[in-house]
Design an enzyme around this catalytic site. Structure first.
Site, PDB file in Angstrom:
ATOM      1  N   ASP A 191       1.089  -0.777  -0.107  1.00  0.00           N
ATOM      2  CA  ASP A 191      -0.160   0.347  -0.250  1.00  0.00           C
ATOM      3  C   ASP A 191       0.769   0.799  -0.227  1.00  0.00           C
ATOM      4  O   ASP A 191       0.291   2.638   0.726  1.00  0.00           O
ATOM      5  CB  ASP A 191      -0.483  -0.015   1.514  1.00  0.00           C
ATOM      6  CG  ASP A 191      -1.979  -1.437   1.079  1.00  0.00           C
ATOM      7  OD1 ASP A 191      -1.962  -2.311   0.546  1.00  0.00           O
ATOM      8  OD2 ASP A 191      -1.834  -2.394   2.159  1.00  0.00           O
ATOM      9  N   GLU A 192       2.351   0.744  -0.342  1.00  0.00           N
ATOM     10  CA  GLU A 192       2.925   2.302  -1.108  1.00  0.00           C
ATOM     11  C   GLU A 192       2.556   3.138  -1.946  1.00  0.00           C
ATOM     12  O   GLU A 192       2.523   4.185  -1.119  1.00  0.00           O
ATOM     13  CB  GLU A 192       4.320   1.766  -1.150  1.00  0.00           C
ATOM     14  CG  GLU A 192       4.876   1.047   0.011  1.00  0.00           C
ATOM     15  CD  GLU A 192       4.486  -0.906  -0.114  1.00  0.00           C
ATOM     16  OE1 GLU A 192       3.831  -0.809  -1.276  1.00  0.00           O
ATOM     17  OE2 GLU A 192       5.489  -1.749  -0.057  1.00  0.00           O
ATOM     18  N   GLN A 229       1.250  -6.233  -3.238  1.00  0.00           N
ATOM     19  CA  GLN A 229       1.856  -6.404  -2.040  1.00  0.00           C
ATOM     20  C   GLN A 229       3.257  -5.543  -2.414  1.00  0.00           C
ATOM     21  O   GLN A 229       3.915  -4.490  -2.383  1.00  0.00           O
ATOM     22  CB  GLN A 229       2.347  -7.793  -1.751  1.00  0.00           C
ATOM     23  CG  GLN A 229       0.937  -8.523  -1.674  1.00  0.00           C
ATOM     24  CD  GLN A 229       0.152  -8.615  -2.687  1.00  0.00           C
ATOM     25  OE1 GLN A 229       0.823  -9.284  -3.414  1.00  0.00           O
ATOM     26  NE2 GLN A 229      -1.080  -8.525  -2.613  1.00  0.00           N
ATOM     27  N   GLY A 236      -5.223  -4.247  -3.624  1.00  0.00           N
ATOM     28  CA  GLY A 236      -5.942  -2.718  -3.630  1.00  0.00           C
ATOM     29  C   GLY A 236      -4.792  -1.449  -4.509  1.00  0.00           C
ATOM     30  O   GLY A 236      -4.273  -1.613  -3.344  1.00  0.00           O
ATOM     31  N   HIS A 237      -4.499  -1.630  -5.288  1.00  0.00           N
ATOM     32  CA  HIS A 237      -4.305  -0.291  -6.019  1.00  0.00           C
ATOM     33  C   HIS A 237      -5.406   0.269  -6.174  1.00  0.00           C
ATOM     34  O   HIS A 237      -6.100   0.761  -7.250  1.00  0.00           O
ATOM     35  CB  HIS A 237      -3.531  -0.631  -7.192  1.00  0.00           C
ATOM     36  CG  HIS A 237      -2.957  -2.605  -7.260  1.00  0.00           C
ATOM     37  ND1 HIS A 237      -2.138  -3.057  -7.981  1.00  0.00           N
ATOM     38  CD2 HIS A 237      -1.695  -2.337  -5.625  1.00  0.00           C
ATOM     39  CE1 HIS A 237      -0.984  -3.421  -8.119  1.00  0.00           C
ATOM     40  NE2 HIS A 237      -1.027  -3.383  -6.092  1.00  0.00           N
ATOM     41  N   LYS A 286       1.881   1.960  -5.270  1.00  0.00           N
ATOM     42  CA  LYS A 286       1.995   1.765  -6.437  1.00  0.00           C
ATOM     43  C   LYS A 286       1.431   1.659  -7.728  1.00  0.00           C
ATOM     44  O   LYS A 286       2.085   2.129  -8.644  1.00  0.00           O
ATOM     45  CB  LYS A 286       1.820  -0.203  -6.283  1.00  0.00           C
ATOM     46  CG  LYS A 286       3.473  -0.518  -5.408  1.00  0.00           C
ATOM     47  CD  LYS A 286       3.512  -2.011  -4.983  1.00  0.00           C
ATOM     48  CE  LYS A 286       2.718  -2.267  -4.019  1.00  0.00           C
ATOM     49  NZ  LYS A 286       2.185  -1.888  -3.144  1.00  0.00           N
TER      50      LYS A 286
HETATM   51  P1  2SA Z   1      -2.763 -12.986   1.666  1.00  0.00           P
HETATM   52  O1  2SA Z   1      -4.417 -12.486   1.843  1.00  0.00           O
HETATM   53  O2  2SA Z   1      -2.691 -14.126   2.204  1.00  0.00           O
HETATM   54  O3  2SA Z   1      -1.635 -12.212   0.761  1.00  0.00           O
HETATM   55  O4  2SA Z   1      -2.531 -11.952   2.931  1.00  0.00           O
HETATM   56  C1  2SA Z   1      -1.048 -11.963   4.176  1.00  0.00           C
HETATM   57  C2  2SA Z   1      -0.218 -11.353   3.968  1.00  0.00           C
HETATM   58  O5  2SA Z   1      -0.122 -10.269   3.180  1.00  0.00           O
HETATM   59  C3  2SA Z   1      -0.702  -9.223   3.477  1.00  0.00           C
HETATM   60  N1  2SA Z   1      -1.281  -8.333   2.110  1.00  0.00           N
HETATM   61  C4  2SA Z   1      -1.481  -6.554   2.219  1.00  0.00           C
HETATM   62  N2  2SA Z   1      -0.970  -6.242   2.953  1.00  0.00           N
HETATM   63  C5  2SA Z   1      -0.991  -4.845   2.428  1.00  0.00           C
HETATM   64  N3  2SA Z   1      -2.163  -4.764   1.213  1.00  0.00           N
HETATM   65  C6  2SA Z   1      -2.721  -5.354   0.282  1.00  0.00           C
HETATM   66  N4  2SA Z   1      -3.557  -5.369  -0.275  1.00  0.00           N
HETATM   67  C7  2SA Z   1      -4.907  -4.496   0.090  1.00  0.00           C
HETATM   68  C8  2SA Z   1      -4.800  -3.505   0.269  1.00  0.00           C
HETATM   69  C9  2SA Z   1      -4.589  -4.834   1.586  1.00  0.00           C
HETATM   70  C10 2SA Z   1      -6.289  -4.632   2.186  1.00  0.00           C
HETATM   71  O6  2SA Z   1      -4.327  -2.537  -1.106  1.00  0.00           O
HETATM   72  O7  2SA Z   1      -5.357  -2.705   0.868  1.00  0.00           O
HETATM   73  O8  2SA Z   1      -7.532  -4.071   1.775  1.00  0.00           O
HETATM   74  O9  2SA Z   1      -6.785  -5.327   3.331  1.00  0.00           O
HETATM   75  C11 2SA Z   1      -2.148  -6.493   1.129  1.00  0.00           C
HETATM   76  N5  2SA Z   1      -2.504  -8.308   0.727  1.00  0.00           N
HETATM   77  C12 2SA Z   1      -1.973  -8.828   1.196  1.00  0.00           C
HETATM   78  C13 2SA Z   1      -2.180  -9.654   4.169  1.00  0.00           C
HETATM   79  O10 2SA Z   1      -2.331  -8.192   4.905  1.00  0.00           O
HETATM   80  C14 2SA Z   1      -1.423 -10.221   5.230  1.00  0.00           C
HETATM   81  O11 2SA Z   1      -0.642  -9.431   6.027  1.00  0.00           O
HETATM   82  P1  GDP Z   2      -0.757   0.173  -3.776  1.00  0.00           P
HETATM   83  O1  GDP Z   2      -1.308  -1.131  -2.993  1.00  0.00           O
HETATM   84  O2  GDP Z   2       0.111   0.174  -3.334  1.00  0.00           O
HETATM   85  O3  GDP Z   2      -1.075   0.579  -5.373  1.00  0.00           O
HETATM   86  O4  GDP Z   2      -1.160   1.446  -2.965  1.00  0.00           O
HETATM   87  P2  GDP Z   2      -2.976   1.415  -2.462  1.00  0.00           P
HETATM   88  O5  GDP Z   2      -3.498   2.009  -3.313  1.00  0.00           O
HETATM   89  O6  GDP Z   2      -3.152   0.421  -1.820  1.00  0.00           O
HETATM   90  O7  GDP Z   2      -3.108   2.760  -1.157  1.00  0.00           O
HETATM   91  C1  GDP Z   2      -2.162   3.770  -1.364  1.00  0.00           C
HETATM   92  C2  GDP Z   2      -3.028   4.855  -0.883  1.00  0.00           C
HETATM   93  O8  GDP Z   2      -2.647   5.980  -0.985  1.00  0.00           O
HETATM   94  C3  GDP Z   2      -4.541   5.266  -2.474  1.00  0.00           C
HETATM   95  O9  GDP Z   2      -5.619   5.326  -1.818  1.00  0.00           O
HETATM   96  C4  GDP Z   2      -3.643   6.423  -3.301  1.00  0.00           C
HETATM   97  O10 GDP Z   2      -4.806   6.987  -3.966  1.00  0.00           O
HETATM   98  C5  GDP Z   2      -2.905   7.524  -2.234  1.00  0.00           C
HETATM   99  N1  GDP Z   2      -1.553   7.902  -2.627  1.00  0.00           N
HETATM  100  C6  GDP Z   2      -0.938   7.465  -3.676  1.00  0.00           C
HETATM  101  N2  GDP Z   2       0.152   8.415  -3.357  1.00  0.00           N
HETATM  102  C7  GDP Z   2      -0.026   9.282  -2.465  1.00  0.00           C
HETATM  103  C8  GDP Z   2       0.308  10.870  -1.974  1.00  0.00           C
HETATM  104  O11 GDP Z   2       1.092  11.244  -2.459  1.00  0.00           O
HETATM  105  N3  GDP Z   2      -0.276  11.995  -1.503  1.00  0.00           N
HETATM  106  C9  GDP Z   2      -1.783  11.645  -0.853  1.00  0.00           C
HETATM  107  N4  GDP Z   2      -2.627  11.785   0.192  1.00  0.00           N
HETATM  108  N5  GDP Z   2      -2.072   9.997  -0.927  1.00  0.00           N
HETATM  109  C10 GDP Z   2      -1.479   9.356  -2.057  1.00  0.00           C
HETATM  110 MG    MG Z   3      -2.988  -1.812  -1.872  1.00  0.00          MG
END
Ligand code: 2SA
Ligand code: GDP
Ligand code: MG
Length: 455
Positions: A43-44, A254, A70-71, A46
């Protein structure tokens, strides 16, 4: 307090012009095959970078993971899209999106995502290819994901419950079912039966009846028909495209700290979100892979259980969570928040050999009077920890040494030129570069497509 907000420039046209020439230089110099990878716990941001870069690439390809990803991205009108299986290049009409062999594909989920995109005016027809070697992730894999988590009780992993671990387990057990198997509906029922029998022997409570098998087979007959135009030998497509000098961007899901090999095992996902996953998940040679951009949030978040050395517990964490809207894109779960962990980041840089970094969400730190950087780990007896530890117990116990930097306490979200950032913000960026030894070429100052500074 927004008192020290600097004027952006004398006219917005100047900003747009200078930003676009900077961006073209930056993006134009990226290798023919480049990649965007997460360098923390996911969730950086990407997706946002991939969406922006996609305009300059012919293909955007996913190589690992599944609908656990989740992007979140925004189109040029500011409309929000949350993507899970479909690569984040889809909003750029010219981009071909490839779902590689290393991805585990939940077909009902993929079709739902495609329907959602189409309903919002994004044409997917002829623009998405799914590898015939990719493994299918069935509904029952998701059920098993939940059962395994329940079994683990208090030591649950905190998965997304999207069936990722169980689907990769089927793949590694060598009784998984692949996309190419959908072309042989005569043998498909037996394969599915074998797979389901395996699950019932492990989880006797798993309620599986012959009627359910029949129903699932009927579903998959329909899915197979719908998927047919998307199915391709993507290994061949990728390699042909490389030979034809097409530009390819690989989108990681991830992140390295969740990697099955390098992450904080067992609190990881079941795929390889780091550089190695690009070759195994797409069938392309290491020598063709060029620039890899590591995406790093200006602080750290983690969703799910497992060690998080720089975590801020209590109110401090809440401040970052609300300022950064840190809730899961797939599950809506609140993300744990903490300071930037330079030790973990250096570890990710080593493993992936990033050529540059994208520091995201710098704007989220704008209100803080001071900002901490976790720069070293120490054992409880204060002796230094030499490298990122494999030992989970040590990770839970170690002490983090912090550097404290001044905050800038002004709104930076409309700034587009690096030199216009407040001095303290530049100091923060440059200190990270210095500690990590990798240049930061992109800085995110907001969620929108335009909210990016090219450094
Ligand atoms: P899994 O479902 O088996 O892949 O879970 C194992 C661990 O990997 C982590 N994981 C994630 N961490 C952050 N973001 C992810 N995607 C979604 C997002 C997560 C969400 O973009 O927000 O909506 O909750 C992602 N996918 C896997 C997970 O939290 C477990 O620690
Ligand atoms: P991904 O899984 O690495 O693609 O990241 P996510 O989409 O899950 O989470 C990143 C969140 O931060 C999203 O809601 C983006 O819209 C938001 N985002 C991305 N870059 C920036 C930024 O530079 N500033 C802010 N405020 N939000 C950002
Ligand atoms: Mg994400």
């Amino acid at each position: 307090v927004f008192c020290s907000l600097k004027p952006v420039a004398s006219s917005s046209l100047t900003v747009a012009e200078s930003a676009s020439s900077e961006s073209l230089n930056r993006i134009g110099s990226l290798s023919q095959v480049s990649g965007v990878l997460g360098s923390q716990w996911g969730d950086e941001g990407k997706g946002k970078l991939v969406d922006i870069l996609a305009q300059h690439f012919d293909i955007v390809a996913r190589c690992q993971g599944g609908a656990n990803a989740g992007h979140t991205i925004y189109n040029s009108e500011g409309k929000k899209f949350a993507l899970h299986l479909v690569p984040s290049g889809i909003l750029n009409e010219e981009t071909l999106c490839v779902i590689g062999n290393g991805v585990v594909v939940h077909l009902p989920g993929l079709f739902k995502e495609i329907d959602g995109l189409e309903a919002n005016g994004v044409s997917c027809k002829g623009r998405i290819l799914v590898s015939d070697r990719a493994h299918l992730l069935f509904d029952f894999h998701q059920v098993v994901d939940g059962l395994r988590e329940a079994e683990l009780n208090k030591s649950f992993i905190g998965t997304t419950r999207r069936g990722i671990g169980p689907a990769y387990s089927s793949k590694m057990n060598r009784n998984g079912i692949r996309v190419s198997d959908l072309r042989h509906m005569d043998t498909f029922p037996q394969k599915l039966h074998n797979l389901l029998s395996d699950v019932t022997s492990r989880f006797p409570d798993f309620n599986y009846t012959p009627e359910m098998l029949k129903e699932e087979v009927e579903n998959y007959k329909r899915y197979a028909e719908r998927l047919e135009p998307f199915i391709a030998d993507t290994v061949h497509v990728m390699n042909e495209s490389i030979a034809q000098k097409k530009r390819i961007l690989v989108e990681g899901g991830q992140a390295t700290m969740l990697d099955i090999d390098f992450g904080t095992y067992p609190f990881v996902t079941s795929s390889s979100p780091s550089a190695g996953g690009i070759c195994t998940g797409l069938g392309i040679a290491p020598r063709v892979v060029g620039d890899l951009i590591g995406v790093v949030k200006a602080y750290t978040t983690r969703v799910g259980s497992g060690p998080f050395p720089t975590e801020i517990l209590g109110q401090g964490g809440d401040i970052l969570r609300f300022a950064g809207q840190e809730f899961g894109t797939t599950t809506g779960r609140p993300r744990r928040c903490g300071w930037l962990d330079v030790v973990a980041l250096k570890f990710c840089c080593e493993i992936n050999g990033f050529s540059s970094l994208n520091l995201t969400k710098l704007d989220v730190l704008s209100d803080l009077p001071e900002i901490k950087l976790g720069v070293a780990y120490k054992h409880v007896d204060s002796t230094p920890v030499e490298s990122f530890p494999a030992d989970l117990q040590l990770l839970e116990q170690l002490k983090v040494e912090y550097e404290v930097l001044p905050g800038w306490q002004s709104d930076i979200s409309s700034i587009r030129n690096y030199s216009d950032l407040p001095k303290a913000a530049r100091q923060y960026v440059e200190r990270i570069e210095e500690l990590v030894g990798v240049p930061i070429h992109y800085i995110g100052v907001g969620p929108g497509r335009d909210a990016l500074i090219y450094k």
